[in-house]
Scaffold this active site. Structure first.
Site, PDB file in Angstrom:
ATOM      1  N   ASP A 276       9.659  -4.343  36.674  1.00 20.72           N
ATOM      2  CA  ASP A 276      10.439  -4.612  35.468  1.00 20.72           C
ATOM      3  C   ASP A 276       9.644  -5.661  34.684  1.00 20.72           C
ATOM      4  O   ASP A 276       8.715  -6.290  35.195  1.00 20.72           O
ATOM      5  CB  ASP A 276      11.855  -5.081  35.793  1.00 20.72           C
ATOM      6  CG  ASP A 276      12.792  -4.875  34.588  1.00 20.72           C
ATOM      7  OD1 ASP A 276      12.283  -4.744  33.444  1.00 20.72           O
ATOM      8  OD2 ASP A 276      14.022  -4.847  34.771  1.00 20.72           O
TER       9      ASP A 276
HETATM   10  C1  BGC Z   1      14.745  -4.276  31.355  1.00 21.97           C
HETATM   11  C2  BGC Z   1      14.211  -2.893  31.607  1.00 21.97           C
HETATM   12  C3  BGC Z   1      13.420  -2.435  30.415  1.00 21.97           C
HETATM   13  C4  BGC Z   1      12.303  -3.438  30.165  1.00 21.97           C
HETATM   14  C5  BGC Z   1      11.414  -3.075  28.990  1.00 21.97           C
HETATM   15  C6  BGC Z   1      13.651  -5.228  30.933  1.00 21.97           C
HETATM   16  O1  BGC Z   1      14.185  -6.429  30.531  1.00 21.97           O
HETATM   17  O2  BGC Z   1      15.388  -4.755  32.515  1.00 21.97           O
HETATM   18  O3  BGC Z   1      15.272  -1.995  31.855  1.00 21.97           O
HETATM   19  O4  BGC Z   1      12.920  -1.149  30.627  1.00 21.97           O
HETATM   20  O5  BGC Z   1      12.881  -4.693  29.898  1.00 21.97           O
HETATM   21  O6  BGC Z   1      12.095  -3.187  27.791  1.00 21.97           O
END
Ligand code: BGC
Length: 763
Positions: A276
């Site tokens: 993530d």
């Molecule tokens: C989220 C993800 C997301 C990523 C990119 C993160 O903060 O938890 O679900 O895909 O950001 O935007």
């Protein structure tokens, strides 16, 4: 655990029958559905070419592949013809362009189809619509030059306050598994990779970055992992995202047990593990424990103000191996310069690096970024995509209550009062990373006006104001009451709303990423408002928008009709009007329980939500396997609305069950008849109960369902297969799934609390 070869023998087949105008060409073929290919195998067909490419790469080039080079892109080695890998959120549409510096490029054409949220998709109980949903995303990602769409989000809806429940599917692992497979195959059949997230135990936003979650092995295996396993083994997902939280002491993204032992070991995952955004914390652990691609660490550093100047100058898209300097932001990635140094110092780490690069290249071959033939261009904002958005919303809206058949409303009415600020609110740009810049968004008010035309007087009063800390407003309530009194019918549109307007990450967070909800009540004094409106005009239909469950006990007894519409996407207002005025007969069923009050929920009652007392960064899921209806049924706690609940404008009669047990399986057959006056679809739900077991098992568990469309008076035969997995539990001592021979009961019905037929048999 073996996975059901019958994935869709019942479900997709039935879904195609019920799906009306939904384009059958978008669904998996019957052949593919009955014998699902081993989709993981598709990832390894180019390993010979990949090994050859690896041989040509320098150590620096390999390291360059395994971390971001900007907000959403990674890697790229022009010398070898290896392109950058482009990712985009997900999960409800393709996110607006973020460019390389978290800013949209000037003039970017980045509006897209805004699909209903995952709650709505889950409420359709229609795997073929999961496929259609994925097709839209894959096609639009493709058209926008994205290789990976960062969805679906499939964490279990455990804690009712989780700000991100709106992005997830269900409290039930079987329902999650059935829907996730279609979604992934829909995306990937467009030549784009899905990225199932957030693995694992990321069930709340409070302290999401570092809370250390523990739970029993049984809860992990029975509740929290089946959806991910189905994504890998049945969906053949090409990539998976590791979550922010810790699991049993180690960050999930760098967790040897979750990543190496279970995902890549037991399940044989051959694809790519993406962190993530900012979930990597340690070079050695990430190198050794399964993280293949590190994303977003720069974002975290920027948000912490660690290195603003480097952040501002470094995120330029210049590859670090060209830039190379210590000024570069890339030395901030744990899998950039620090990884290079670590591998130079300890060459035994090299095979681990090769494995990561190999996995990235596999996704590149699978998505036709490398090798031939080139990906067909996708399509963007087409009528077909909008029609799928409409279809999902129509099938996902749930009729919770309909006393005295207040619904459907007649179109011949003279005046309808629409009350509630949600009727006019667009939600697409809210919620956090799942935000969509929708090509358009039909609000409830617009949808009702479209439906009724100019012959009906549609009045609107907001009733409340959407703003932080806003309480009930007596003046707005008085206006709403006056409007309600003056109308033949009232449509109240309230519930929750997406905070997190685009660009304001820390303001107004509500029903959004990064923050859990403060309570489960409707915000802005809506309870007071809706009671006043119901008293002023009992012919008031209450429509709820929002993600996850919400408390309605304060006024539910007073309301004749209640409709849950979730975040219904760009066509949501039209879909809602079709349901309210009877063009479409509602068929959605709740994918999670609505408790009477928050404190009734098992995460609150048995669990430690949001943290272990005295230790904010720790939480043990003491609610164990007692999640959702497994808890309410077994502990005999009456919910407001049960899992699987959802009414229709017609009625269905369930015939007697015939059960044919095999040695470790069973086939259940029954007839279902439409006994009302309107055509409609019913979701026939099959639950299994183990009558005697050496461990405590839930009162019942969903193990099959079928969605059938019936004309008035029509009868259909429903056949549901129960494989061995339907009867097993996870034995912690044996570390395996076990089927204990003995008596089982099958319970078939219209909801988890509306069982119509039962039968007992022995395995
Ligand atoms: C989220 C993800 C997301 C990523 C990119 C993160 O903060 O938890 O679900 O895909 O950001 O935007």
């Amino acid at each position: 655990m073996r996975y059901l070869p019958l994935y869709v023998a019942t479900a997709v087949g039935a879904a195609l029958l019920t799906s009306g105008s939904f384009c059958a060409a978008q669904a998996p073929t019957k052949k593919a559905a009955t014998t699902p290919p081993n989709r993981q195998a598709a990832l390894t067909t180019h390993d010979v070419e990949i090994n050859a490419l690896l041989q040509k790469m320098t150590l620096e080039e390999k390291v360059h592949m395994i971390h971001a080079n900007s907000a959403f892109a990674a890697g790229g080695i022009p010398r070898l013809g290896i392109p950058e890998l482009m990712t985009s959120d997900g999960p409800h549409g393709v996110r607006p362009e973020q460019g390389r510096n978290w800013k949209a490029p000037v003039g970017a054409d980045d509006a897209s189809t805004y699909m209903p949220n995952n709650n709505a998709l889950a409420a359709t109980w229609n795997p073929a619509l999961g496929y259609a949903f994925g097709t839209v995303l894959g096609s639009e990602a493709n058209a926008r030059g994205k290789d990976i769409i960062l969805g679906p989000g499939i964490n279990i809806v455990r804690a009712p306050l989780n700000g991100r429940n709106f992005e997830y599917l269900s409290e039930d692992p079987y329902l999650v598994s059935q829907l996730v497979v279609g979604y992934i195959r829909g995306v990937q059949d467009q030549g784009v990779s899905a990225c199932v997230k957030h693995y694992a135990a990321n069930n709340q936003e409070t302290h999401r970055d570092d809370i250390d979650v523990d739970m029993s092995e049984r809860a992990l295996r029975e509740i929290y992992l089946p959806g991910f396993r189905a994504a890998v083994q049945q969906g053949g997902v090409y990539s998976l995202m590791g979550s922010y939280n810790k699991f049993r002491g180690t960050y999930a993204t760098e967790n040897a047990y979750l990543m190496n032992d279970i995902l890549k070991g037991e399940w044989g995952f051959k694809g790519l593990v993406i962190s993530d955004w900012g979930s990597v914390h340690d070079t050695q652990k990430a190198l050794r424990n399964g993280t293949d691609l590190e994303m977003g660490t720069d974002l975290v550093l920027m948000s912490q103000g660690v290195d603003q100047s480097a952040a501002a100058s470094g995120v330029t898209g210049q590859p670090d191996l060209v830039n190379g300097s210590s000024q570069s932001l890339y030395n901030r990635f744990f899998l950039a310069d620090p990884a290079l140094a670590a591998i130079k110092k300890d060459p035994t780490l090299l095979p681990l690096l090769d494995d990561k690069v190999r996995r990235i290249l596999r996704v590149m071959y699978a998505t036709h970024m490398l090798g031939g033939p080139k990906r067909q261009p996708g399509a963007f904002n087409t009528k077909e995509h909008q029609a799928t958005a409409l279809k999902v919303a129509e099938e996902g809206i749930v009729l919770l209550k309909n006393e005295g058949s207040l619904l459907p409303l007649k179109k011949s009415i003279k005046t309808v009062a629409v009350i509630g600020a949600n009727a006019e609110r667009a939600n697409s740009m809210g919620g956090g990373s799942g935000q969509i810049k929708a090509k358009y968004e039909i609000t409830a008010l617009q949808g009702i006006k479209n439906e009724l035309g100019s012959g009906v007087n549609v009045t609107y009063s907001p009733g409340y104001t959407i703003a932080r800390d806003q309480k009930a407003d007596p003046q707005l309530i008085a206006q709403a009451v006056a409007a309600a009194k003056a109308a033949d019918e009232v449509i109240f549109v309230g519930g929750s709303f997406h905070g997190y307007d685009y660009g304001k990450w820390s303001d107004n967070a509500y029903d959004a990423e990064g923050t859990d909800k403060p309570d489960l009540k409707m915000p802005f004094g809506q309870d007071e408002l809706v009671q006043a409106v119901l008293a002023a005009n009992p012919r008031t239909v209450v429509v709820l928008l929002g993600g996850g469950p919400i408390e309605v006990a304060a006024w539910a007894g007073q309301a004749k009709s209640i409709v849950e519409a979730w975040y219904p996407g760009m066509e949501g207002g039209n879909a809602l009007a079709h349901i309210l005025f009877g063009d479409v007969n509602p068929s959605g069923k709740l994918p999670f329980t609505f408790p009477v009050k928050l404190e009734d929920a098992p995460a609150m009652k048995l669990g430690e939500y949001p943290s272990t007392p005295g230790n904010p960064l720790k939480q043990t899921y003491k609610d164990d396997i007692w999640v959702g209806y497994r808890y309410y049924d077994t502990y005999q706690v009456k919910p407001q609305f049960a899992f699987g609940h959802g009414l229709s404008y017609t009625t269905f009669d369930y015939g007697k069950l015939s059960v044919k047990p095999g040695p470790q399986s069973a086939t259940v057959t029954l007839t279902v008849r439409n006994t009302g006056k309107m055509a409609g679809s019913e979701i026939v739900q099959l639950y299994v109960k183990d009558l005697k077991s050496s461990v405590k098992r839930p009162e019942k568990e969903l193990k099959a369902f079928d969605k059938i469309a019936l004309k008035p008076g029509e009868t259909k035969t429903v056949t549901m297969q129960l494989p061995a997995t339907a009867f097993q539990y996870y034995d912690e001592a044996k570390k395996q799934w076990v089927l204990e021979p003995g008596q089982f009961e099958v319970l078939v019905g219209s909801a988890s609390d509306d069982i119509r037929q039962k039968a007992t048999f022995t395995l």
